[in-house]
Motif scaffolding. Structure first.
Motif, PDB file in Angstrom:
ATOM      1  N   SER A 183       0.822  -1.217   0.000  1.00 51.90           N
ATOM      2  CA  SER A 183       0.000   0.000   0.000  1.00 51.90           C
ATOM      3  C   SER A 183       0.852   1.261   0.000  1.00 51.90           C
ATOM      4  N   ALA A 184       1.916   1.291   0.805  1.00 57.36           N
ATOM      5  CA  ALA A 184       2.754   2.489   0.899  1.00 57.36           C
ATOM      6  C   ALA A 184       3.401   2.806  -0.443  1.00 57.36           C
ATOM      7  N   GLU A 185       3.888   1.778  -1.141  1.00 56.91           N
ATOM      8  CA  GLU A 185       4.512   1.992  -2.441  1.00 56.91           C
ATOM      9  C   GLU A 185       3.486   2.471  -3.457  1.00 56.91           C
ATOM     10  N   LEU A 186       2.261   1.884  -3.397  1.00 53.42           N
ATOM     11  CA  LEU A 186       1.203   2.290  -4.320  1.00 53.42           C
ATOM     12  C   LEU A 186       0.845   3.762  -4.120  1.00 53.42           C
ATOM     13  N   GLU A 187       0.760   4.183  -2.861  1.00 56.13           N
ATOM     14  CA  GLU A 187       0.449   5.584  -2.571  1.00 56.13           C
ATOM     15  C   GLU A 187       1.529   6.516  -3.115  1.00 56.13           C
ATOM     16  N   ARG A 228       3.606   5.955  -5.638  1.00 54.50           N
ATOM     17  CA  ARG A 228       3.614   5.969  -7.099  1.00 54.50           C
ATOM     18  C   ARG A 228       2.422   6.757  -7.654  1.00 54.50           C
ATOM     19  N   VAL A 229       1.266   6.633  -7.023  1.00 53.89           N
ATOM     20  CA  VAL A 229       0.107   7.404  -7.470  1.00 53.89           C
ATOM     21  C   VAL A 229       0.344   8.894  -7.241  1.00 53.89           C
ATOM     22  N   THR A 230       0.905   9.237  -6.096  1.00 54.68           N
ATOM     23  CA  THR A 230       1.211  10.645  -5.808  1.00 54.68           C
ATOM     24  C   THR A 230       2.157  11.216  -6.845  1.00 54.68           C
ATOM     25  N   ALA A 231       3.174  10.442  -7.212  1.00 52.16           N
ATOM     26  CA  ALA A 231       4.119  10.904  -8.235  1.00 52.16           C
ATOM     27  C   ALA A 231       3.421  11.091  -9.581  1.00 52.16           C
ATOM     28  N   ALA A 232       2.498  10.194  -9.915  1.00 55.30           N
ATOM     29  CA  ALA A 232       1.774  10.299 -11.187  1.00 55.30           C
ATOM     30  C   ALA A 232       0.881  11.521 -11.227  1.00 55.30           C
ATOM     31  N   LEU A 233       0.350  11.915 -10.082  1.00 56.42           N
ATOM     32  CA  LEU A 233      -0.555  13.059 -10.027  1.00 56.42           C
ATOM     33  C   LEU A 233       0.170  14.389 -10.262  1.00 56.42           C
ATOM     34  N   ALA A 234       1.491  14.369 -10.237  1.00 54.16           N
ATOM     35  CA  ALA A 234       2.243  15.582 -10.552  1.00 54.16           C
ATOM     36  C   ALA A 234       2.066  15.985 -12.015  1.00 54.16           C
ATOM     37  N   VAL A 240      -8.263   9.176  -3.795  1.00 50.49           N
ATOM     38  CA  VAL A 240      -7.530  10.420  -3.996  1.00 50.49           C
ATOM     39  C   VAL A 240      -8.456  11.573  -3.604  1.00 50.49           C
ATOM     40  N   VAL A 241      -8.010  12.395  -2.661  1.00 51.98           N
ATOM     41  CA  VAL A 241      -8.794  13.540  -2.205  1.00 51.98           C
ATOM     42  C   VAL A 241      -8.118  14.806  -2.725  1.00 51.98           C
ATOM     43  N   VAL A 242      -8.878  15.614  -3.480  1.00 51.39           N
ATOM     44  CA  VAL A 242      -8.346  16.820  -4.108  1.00 51.39           C
ATOM     45  C   VAL A 242      -9.107  18.034  -3.611  1.00 51.39           C
ATOM     46  N   ARG A 243      -8.369  19.085  -3.254  1.00 52.83           N
ATOM     47  CA  ARG A 243      -8.984  20.343  -2.817  1.00 52.83           C
ATOM     48  C   ARG A 243      -9.159  21.265  -4.029  1.00 52.83           C
ATOM     49  N   ALA A 286      -7.639   9.562 -14.370  1.00 51.04           N
ATOM     50  CA  ALA A 286      -6.859   8.935 -15.442  1.00 51.04           C
ATOM     51  C   ALA A 286      -5.410   8.719 -15.015  1.00 51.04           C
ATOM     52  N   ALA A 287      -4.819   9.724 -14.360  1.00 53.87           N
ATOM     53  CA  ALA A 287      -3.423   9.604 -13.942  1.00 53.87           C
ATOM     54  C   ALA A 287      -3.254   8.526 -12.876  1.00 53.87           C
ATOM     55  N   ALA A 288      -4.183   8.483 -11.930  1.00 50.83           N
ATOM     56  CA  ALA A 288      -4.085   7.501 -10.844  1.00 50.83           C
ATOM     57  C   ALA A 288      -4.320   6.077 -11.355  1.00 50.83           C
ATOM     58  N   GLU A 289      -5.234   5.926 -12.313  1.00 48.33           N
ATOM     59  CA  GLU A 289      -5.533   4.589 -12.827  1.00 48.33           C
ATOM     60  C   GLU A 289      -4.387   4.019 -13.660  1.00 48.33           C
TER      61      GLU A 289
END
Length: 388
Positions: free
Chosen positions: A3-7, A9-15, A45-48, A66-69
């Motif tokens: 889970s930690a690695e997935l979080e 990698r998703v965070t990096a993709a959201l950049a 993913v929670v976005v403000r 799309a980026a997270a998937e």
């Protein structure tokens, strides 16, 4: 995947997700609140969003999903949208301004090239030329902003397609006291037409008359330069009203390093009036960089040229404005009369996009090339350098 690695990698993709109004990654804007991965591989993913009712919310949600998937897998991402607190919005606007107070970022010392497009009289196609020039410069990879300073005769929203089917201009987004300009064809544009409301039942917003005197005009131009967040621009174009009135004088005060392009038609009478606008620009401290002759000879299908408005007006204005000057004022371009240019303006599709092979489009591209390749004038500018 843990889970930690997935979080991570998703965070990096959201950049890679760019806010369509601010034009910066959501991760840089503190819009990404959190990424949570469950043991089952699903990701939340929670976005403000910057404001309630953000007009870009659907696009942001779609791009985030799309980026997270791409990392988590199709159908395994949930996106939740929240709204920034007042404190978070205040921190965002301060960050975007670089910690500076609300000031005009295009004053002395700016590295943005400020180009004012002026004319002595109305009806010479100045606004159409400005809109197309802005789009042509943006297509060259430059970051371009456009201020419609023709308050009484605003037309830039319609020319760029920033209107709905009823002709109502697109509204800018406000983040506290910061205004985010709408974007069309890569150009960030602002106009008084985006703020006014109909005053009579059934009236189109585009037909509302603005009857303001000098102080209000100066305040409007000042607010456009101070409160609108353009970001880092390579070029800021200013579409001036015709003539030599209040806005032309205000421009000299607010944008002392502006370069000026004078637009005229081939007519001798128009050339006489255009010369005056160039003289006033010079008197208020701006630097004339050239003349554009618009509505030149119409190229008919058989190749013949019909000079409906005569010929030679642009060259004559350039000659007169060069007299007695150390540096000549060149004729930068001669733009022919064009049906495609008129049709594109009516449809909100600049001719440089809708018909790039049209003679008018090619002439405007030539103008964009001349301006983009012109060395930047640094004389009289403050360079913020320090010696250690």
């Amino acid at each position: 995947m843990p889970s930690a690695e997935l979080e991570q990698r998703v965070t990096a993709a959201l950049a890679s997700v760019i806010d369509p109004e601010i034009r910066r990654p959501i991760t840089e804007l503190d819009m990404l609140e959190r990424v949570v991965a469950g043991d089952d591989g699903r990701v939340l993913v929670v976005v403000r969003l910057t404001i309630v009712g953000c007009p870009a919310s659907d696009r942001i949600e779609r791009d985030v999903r799309a980026a997270a998937e791409q990392i988590a897998g199709s159908g395994l991402v949930d996106v939740e949208l929240t709204v920034m607190t007042p404190e978070q919005r205040a921190a965002l606007t301060e960050r975007l301004r670089g910690g500076r107070a609300r000031t005009n970022p295009f004053g002395p010392g700016t590295l943005t090239r400020v180009i004012a497009i002026t004319s002595g009289k109305g009806g010479v196609g100045k606004s159409s030329l400005t809109a197309n020039l802005a789009v042509a410069l943006a297509a060259r990879g430059l970051s371009v902003g456009l201020v419609d300073a023709d308050v009484h005769g605003f037309s830039i929203p319609g020319l760029l397609g920033l209107v709905d089917d009823e002709g109502t201009p697109t509204k800018p987004t406000r983040v506290d006291e910061m205004i985010l300009p709408p974007v069309a064809h890569g150009v960030k544009a602002i106009s008084i037409g985006m703020f006014i409301e109909p005053t009579e039942p059934g009236q189109r917003a585009s037909s509302v008359a603005v009857a303001w005197r000098g102080p209000m005009l100066h305040r409007t131009l000042s607010q456009f330069l101070t409160d609108v967040y353009f970001g880092d621009l390579d070029v800021l174009l200013v579409d001036l009203p015709p003539g030599t009135g209040d806005i032309a004088i205000s421009l000299g005060q607010l944008l002392p390093n502006a370069e000026v392009v004078v637009v005229t038609t081939p007519q001798a009478a128009a050339a006489d009036v255009a010369e005056r606008s160039g003289v006033v620009a010079r008197q208020t401290g701006q630097r004339l960089i050239g003349v554009v002759e618009n509505m030149a000879g119409f190229v008919s299908p058989d190749g013949t040229v019909l000079e409906l408005f005569g010929s030679g007006g642009g060259a004559e204005v350039a000659k007169r404005l060069s007299a007695g000057q150390a540096e000549p004022v060149p004729l930068l371009a001669s733009v022919p009369l064009s049906v495609a240019l008129r049709q594109g303006g009516d449809a909100g599709e600049p001719v440089v996009v809708s018909a790039p092979d049209d003679p008018a489009a090619r002439a405007i591209e030539q103008l964009a090339g001349a301006i983009a390749s012109r060395p930047r004038e640094l004389q009289g500018r403050r360079l913020d350098l320090s010696v250690r």
